[in-house]
Design a protein around this motif. Structure first.
Motif, short mmCIF file in Angstrom:
data_model
loop_
_atom_site.label_atom_id
_atom_site.label_comp_id
_atom_site.label_asym_id
_atom_site.label_seq_id
_atom_site.Cartn_x
_atom_site.Cartn_y
_atom_site.Cartn_z
N GLU A 52 0.84 -1.20 0.00
CA GLU A 52 0.00 0.00 0.00
C GLU A 52 0.87 1.24 0.00
O GLU A 52 1.82 1.35 0.78
N ILE A 53 0.53 2.17 -0.89
CA ILE A 53 1.18 3.47 -0.98
C ILE A 53 0.07 4.52 -1.06
O ILE A 53 -0.81 4.42 -1.92
N ALA A 54 0.10 5.49 -0.17
CA ALA A 54 -0.86 6.61 -0.18
C ALA A 54 -2.31 6.13 -0.25
O ALA A 54 -3.13 6.71 -0.97
N GLY A 55 -2.62 5.05 0.46
CA GLY A 55 -3.98 4.53 0.50
C GLY A 55 -4.37 3.67 -0.69
O GLY A 55 -5.51 3.23 -0.78
N HIS A 56 -3.45 3.41 -1.60
CA HIS A 56 -3.71 2.60 -2.79
C HIS A 56 -3.02 1.25 -2.62
O HIS A 56 -1.79 1.18 -2.55
N ALA A 57 -3.82 0.19 -2.56
CA ALA A 57 -3.29 -1.15 -2.26
C ALA A 57 -3.31 -2.04 -3.50
O ALA A 57 -4.15 -1.87 -4.40
N ALA A 64 13.99 -10.93 -5.09
CA ALA A 64 15.30 -10.90 -4.46
C ALA A 64 16.29 -10.16 -5.35
O ALA A 64 16.33 -10.38 -6.55
N ASP A 65 17.05 -9.25 -4.74
CA ASP A 65 18.11 -8.54 -5.44
C ASP A 65 19.43 -9.10 -4.92
O ASP A 65 19.90 -8.69 -3.86
N THR A 66 19.98 -10.04 -5.64
CA THR A 66 21.19 -10.72 -5.18
C THR A 66 22.39 -9.77 -5.09
O THR A 66 23.30 -10.01 -4.31
N GLY A 67 22.36 -8.70 -5.86
CA GLY A 67 23.47 -7.74 -5.83
C GLY A 67 23.56 -6.97 -4.52
O GLY A 67 24.66 -6.65 -4.05
N THR A 68 22.41 -6.67 -3.92
CA THR A 68 22.40 -5.88 -2.68
C THR A 68 21.98 -6.69 -1.46
O THR A 68 22.08 -6.22 -0.34
N GLY A 69 21.47 -7.91 -1.68
CA GLY A 69 21.04 -8.75 -0.57
C GLY A 69 19.71 -8.32 0.03
O GLY A 69 19.39 -8.69 1.15
N THR A 70 18.93 -7.57 -0.72
CA THR A 70 17.62 -7.12 -0.24
C THR A 70 16.55 -7.57 -1.22
O THR A 70 16.76 -8.48 -2.03
N TYR A 71 15.39 -6.95 -1.16
CA TYR A 71 14.30 -7.23 -2.09
C TYR A 71 13.89 -5.95 -2.80
O TYR A 71 14.07 -4.85 -2.27
N LEU A 72 13.30 -6.13 -3.98
CA LEU A 72 12.77 -5.02 -4.76
C LEU A 72 11.26 -5.16 -4.82
O LEU A 72 10.73 -6.25 -5.07
N LEU A 73 10.56 -4.03 -4.61
CA LEU A 73 9.11 -3.97 -4.72
C LEU A 73 8.77 -3.26 -6.01
O LEU A 73 9.03 -2.06 -6.15
N PRO A 74 8.18 -3.96 -7.00
CA PRO A 74 7.77 -3.28 -8.23
C PRO A 74 6.52 -2.42 -7.95
O PRO A 74 5.61 -2.85 -7.25
N VAL A 75 6.50 -1.21 -8.51
CA VAL A 75 5.37 -0.31 -8.32
C VAL A 75 4.80 -0.02 -9.71
O VAL A 75 5.41 0.70 -10.51
N LYS A 76 3.63 -0.59 -9.96
CA LYS A 76 3.05 -0.48 -11.30
C LYS A 76 2.52 0.92 -11.59
O LYS A 76 2.28 1.72 -10.70
N LYS A 77 2.36 1.19 -12.88
CA LYS A 77 2.02 2.51 -13.37
C LYS A 77 0.74 3.07 -12.75
O LYS A 77 0.69 4.23 -12.37
N ASP A 78 -0.32 2.25 -12.65
CA ASP A 78 -1.58 2.79 -12.13
C ASP A 78 -1.46 3.20 -10.66
O ASP A 78 -2.05 4.19 -10.25
N ILE A 79 -0.65 2.49 -9.89
CA ILE A 79 -0.43 2.87 -8.49
C ILE A 79 0.37 4.17 -8.43
O ILE A 79 0.05 5.08 -7.66
N ARG A 80 1.41 4.30 -9.27
CA ARG A 80 2.21 5.53 -9.30
C ARG A 80 1.34 6.72 -9.67
O ARG A 80 1.46 7.80 -9.07
N ALA A 81 0.44 6.54 -10.64
CA ALA A 81 -0.45 7.63 -11.07
C ALA A 81 -1.42 8.01 -9.95
O ALA A 81 -1.60 9.20 -9.65
N LYS A 82 -2.07 7.03 -9.34
CA LYS A 82 -3.03 7.30 -8.26
C LYS A 82 -2.37 7.96 -7.06
O LYS A 82 -2.95 8.84 -6.43
N ALA A 83 -1.15 7.51 -6.72
CA ALA A 83 -0.43 8.06 -5.57
C ALA A 83 0.33 9.34 -5.92
O ALA A 83 0.91 9.97 -5.04
N GLU A 84 0.35 9.69 -7.21
CA GLU A 84 1.05 10.88 -7.70
C GLU A 84 2.52 10.88 -7.29
O GLU A 84 3.05 11.84 -6.74
#
Length: 100
Positions: A52-57, A64-84
């Motif tokens: 959830e980002i800015a109330g948009h779930a 897994a990002d093996t280069g940094t040892g963490t994880y990546l969260l993909p944020v799709k276009k419609d969520i980016r637009a709604k959350a501005e």
């Protein structure tokens, strides 16, 4: 009860014409998710989450990002637009693991 997390991270775009947008999880959050999902991750080390980002779930997977040892969260276009939000923005995120 599913594990849940709140954090802030910078939105960035993977290089390329059709580059995806991602948030990189903080190391402490990634470490806890890795421990909780051990033996339950899917293809390529992916972990199912509700985000959830800015109330948009939405439902997605962390990758897994093996280069940094963490994880990546993909944020799709419609969520980016709604959350501005756009590339370079600091974003507040809520995550919960799905069926860890």
């Amino acid at each position: 009860m599913a594990a849940s997390y709140s954090f802030k991270a910078g939105l960035w775009r993977y290089p390329g014409e059709a580059g995806w947008h991602f948030l990189t999880l903080p190391a402490d959050v990634a470490d806890d998710i890795r421990a909780r999902s051990s033996g339950h991750s899917k293809a390529f080390g992916s972990v199912k989450v509700a985000a959830e980002i800015a109330g948009h779930a939405w439902q997605t997977s962390l990758f897994a990002d093996t280069g940094t040892g963490t994880y990546l969260l993909p944020v799709k276009k419609d969520i980016r637009a709604k959350a501005e939000i756009s590339d370079g923005d600091e974003v507040a995120v809520r995550l919960s693991l799905q069926n860890p």
